[in-house]
Scaffold this active site. Structure first.
Site, PDB file in Angstrom:
ATOM      1  N   HIS A   1       3.572 -15.378 -42.249  1.00  0.00           N
ATOM      2  CA  HIS A   1       2.050 -16.513 -42.495  1.00  0.00           C
ATOM      3  C   HIS A   1       1.648 -15.501 -42.731  1.00  0.00           C
ATOM      4  O   HIS A   1       1.109 -14.411 -41.882  1.00  0.00           O
ATOM      5  CB  HIS A   1       2.591 -17.670 -41.767  1.00  0.00           C
ATOM      6  CG  HIS A   1       2.456 -16.733 -40.217  1.00  0.00           C
ATOM      7  ND1 HIS A   1       1.002 -16.884 -39.441  1.00  0.00           N
ATOM      8  CD2 HIS A   1       3.144 -16.849 -38.546  1.00  0.00           C
ATOM      9  CE1 HIS A   1       1.054 -16.506 -38.473  1.00  0.00           C
ATOM     10  NE2 HIS A   1       2.055 -16.571 -38.002  1.00  0.00           N
TER      11      HIS A   1
ATOM     12  N   ASP B   1      -0.410 -10.920 -35.127  1.00  0.00           N
ATOM     13  CA  ASP B   1       0.151 -12.323 -35.857  1.00  0.00           C
ATOM     14  C   ASP B   1      -0.510 -12.445 -36.544  1.00  0.00           C
ATOM     15  O   ASP B   1      -1.445 -13.514 -36.365  1.00  0.00           O
ATOM     16  CB  ASP B   1       0.224 -13.421 -34.128  1.00  0.00           C
ATOM     17  CG  ASP B   1       0.636 -14.534 -34.706  1.00  0.00           C
ATOM     18  OD1 ASP B   1       1.386 -14.509 -35.896  1.00  0.00           O
ATOM     19  OD2 ASP B   1       0.677 -15.494 -33.633  1.00  0.00           O
TER      20      ASP B   1
ATOM     21  N   GLU C   1       0.387 -21.670 -40.649  1.00  0.00           N
ATOM     22  CA  GLU C   1       1.462 -21.068 -39.611  1.00  0.00           C
ATOM     23  C   GLU C   1       0.653 -21.856 -38.769  1.00  0.00           C
ATOM     24  O   GLU C   1       1.178 -22.858 -37.728  1.00  0.00           O
ATOM     25  CB  GLU C   1       1.876 -20.283 -40.251  1.00  0.00           C
ATOM     26  CG  GLU C   1       3.587 -19.629 -39.251  1.00  0.00           C
ATOM     27  CD  GLU C   1       3.410 -19.861 -37.459  1.00  0.00           C
ATOM     28  OE1 GLU C   1       4.271 -19.534 -37.344  1.00  0.00           O
ATOM     29  OE2 GLU C   1       1.972 -19.640 -36.987  1.00  0.00           O
ATOM     30  N   GLU C   2      -0.253 -21.466 -38.230  1.00  0.00           N
ATOM     31  CA  GLU C   2      -0.781 -21.081 -36.727  1.00  0.00           C
ATOM     32  C   GLU C   2      -1.259 -22.541 -36.515  1.00  0.00           C
ATOM     33  O   GLU C   2      -1.589 -23.129 -34.991  1.00  0.00           O
ATOM     34  CB  GLU C   2      -2.003 -20.651 -36.736  1.00  0.00           C
ATOM     35  CG  GLU C   2      -1.612 -19.015 -36.625  1.00  0.00           C
ATOM     36  CD  GLU C   2      -0.956 -19.054 -35.687  1.00  0.00           C
ATOM     37  OE1 GLU C   2      -0.489 -18.704 -34.641  1.00  0.00           O
ATOM     38  OE2 GLU C   2      -0.501 -17.359 -35.578  1.00  0.00           O
TER      39      GLU C   2
ATOM     40  N   ASP D   1       8.228 -12.977 -38.979  1.00  0.00           N
ATOM     41  CA  ASP D   1       6.746 -13.064 -37.831  1.00  0.00           C
ATOM     42  C   ASP D   1       6.401 -12.488 -35.645  1.00  0.00           C
ATOM     43  O   ASP D   1       8.131 -11.678 -35.818  1.00  0.00           O
ATOM     44  CB  ASP D   1       6.970 -15.271 -37.099  1.00  0.00           C
ATOM     45  CG  ASP D   1       5.579 -14.650 -36.852  1.00  0.00           C
ATOM     46  OD1 ASP D   1       4.832 -14.484 -36.423  1.00  0.00           O
ATOM     47  OD2 ASP D   1       5.475 -16.474 -36.806  1.00  0.00           O
TER      48      ASP D   1
ATOM     49  N   HIS E   1      -1.997 -14.054 -29.678  1.00  0.00           N
ATOM     50  CA  HIS E   1      -2.841 -14.720 -29.646  1.00  0.00           C
ATOM     51  C   HIS E   1      -3.834 -14.412 -28.212  1.00  0.00           C
ATOM     52  O   HIS E   1      -4.537 -15.093 -27.992  1.00  0.00           O
ATOM     53  CB  HIS E   1      -2.682 -16.289 -28.993  1.00  0.00           C
ATOM     54  CG  HIS E   1      -1.972 -17.331 -29.819  1.00  0.00           C
ATOM     55  ND1 HIS E   1      -1.428 -18.403 -30.547  1.00  0.00           N
ATOM     56  CD2 HIS E   1      -1.358 -16.107 -31.539  1.00  0.00           C
ATOM     57  CE1 HIS E   1      -0.905 -18.030 -32.090  1.00  0.00           C
ATOM     58  NE2 HIS E   1      -0.592 -16.898 -31.782  1.00  0.00           N
TER      59      HIS E   1
END
Ligand code: CO
Ligand code: ZN
Length: 338
Positions: free
Chosen positions: A60, A162, A192-193, A215, A301
């Site tokens: 992603h 990420d 994706e998130e 990922d 994140h």
């Protein structure tokens, strides 16, 4: 690899607003594949033609962000989350919009910091009032962390590791891949998130024989860590399970055998929460045997996500080996009367 990762990490591209990062990735791959195209949701496909097994590999390209919901009379912006952002981590950050506007995250007067929620925070873009703010930012605009990537030895620190780390691994594998009989569809997926959305539609389009996601994953190697087996710098991680997918045992075994054969350091990963694109891919149509190569990542994140370049190199090696392996689908994944 580190220059590529730095460039990808610093490029703006929250979920649903992947135009810039898509353009950058397209530029990196177009000379190494047979075909590059996009679809209505904005997924980016790179195809290496072949006559045998159709393999979809997904990374992603979107990152988490915050979306403007309201502009008050003094020009402060209220916002909601796009993906998994936490108020504790946002506090005190600098964020940037797609048009280059930069803002500080401020907080209302709070008696108890434990009561910090997203709606107590606001973005201050330096506007003197609502009118001035509206010239710079509109309702629905999305900001991301404003952060340059830094290289510390083999480690890279920055935002959006990420999953720009995964994108870099797939790009590098496409560059290194020699002729194979497999048909490779590398997809740099959108959204994706916010729930594996781009991978769902792209997998339907491709209708692959096998699926693989690349990922980042969480680690258990920092002070007082969660009980996780994966550590930074100990190799590519082969996912067994997360909240979105139980990886197909044959794919898992193929990856483990390839790692042993090519002497690539790997670690087994069981993630108790969180998911990735394989979660959507394996549920496509009648089901697609799927697996995941994960890149260990600290502080996922946050604007200080950290990955190790050696892990990425080992992930490239494992991915390249997997994409070059011949798979007899009927033998490996038989569908038969019993
Ligand atoms: Co994420
Ligand atoms: Zn991710």
């Amino acid at each position: 690899m580190k220059d590529l990762l730095k460039k990808l990490s610093e490029t703006y591209g929250p979920s649903g607003r992947e135009e810039k990062i898509r353009k950058v990735i397209a530029g990196e791959i177009k000379d190494f594949v047979d075909e590059v195209f996009t679809d209505p949701l904005g997924n980016l496909y790179a195809v290496k033609k072949g006559k045998s097994t159709k393999i979809m590999v997904a990374a992603h390209m979107d990152e988490i962000g915050i979306i403007v919901t309201y502009i008050d009379k003094d020009g402060f912006l209220r916002f909601s989350n796009v993906g998994g952002v936490s108020p504790q981590i946002l506090l005190g950050q600098r964020v940037t919009f797609g048009n280059g506007v930069v803002g500080s995250i401020g907080v209302e007067k709070l008696d108890d910091i434990k009561k910090l929620t997203l709606d107590k925070l606001y973005i201050d873009i330096g506007a003197k009032n609502k009118e001035e703010a509206e010239k710079l930012v509109k309702i629905g605009d999305i900001a991301t962390y404003d952060r340059e990537a830094a290289v510390m030895g083999t480690r890279v620190i920055g935002k959006a590791m990420d999953n720009r780390a995964g994108c870099a691994v797939v790009i590098e594998a496409l560059r290194r891949l020699r002729e194979t009989e497999n048909e490779i569809y590398a997809v740099f997926t959108t959204q994706e998130e916010v729930g594996l959305r781009g991978s769902r539609t792209s997998s339907y389009r491709i209708n692959p024989d096998l699926g693989l996601a690349v990922d980042v994953t969480l680690v258990g190697d920092t002070p007082e860590p969660p009980a996780l087996n994966v550590a930074l710098g100990k190799g590519a991680a082969i996912k067994v399970k997360d909240a979105s997918v139980i990886c197909h045992p044959k794919i898992k075994a193929m990856l483990s055998e390839l790692a042993a054969k090519h002497k690539i350091p790997v670690q087994m990963e069981v993630l108790t929460a969180g998911g990735t694109d394989a979660g959507a891919i394996h549920l496509t149509r009648e089901g697609v045997p799927s697996g995941v190569i994960s890149i260990p990542c600290r502080y996922v994140h946050t604007p200080v996500e950290m990955v190790d370049l050696d892990d990425m190199e080992n992930s490239v090696k494992l991915l390249t080996a997997f994409l070059s392996t011949s798979v007899k689908m009927q033998e490996a994944f038989p569908c038969a009367l019993v």
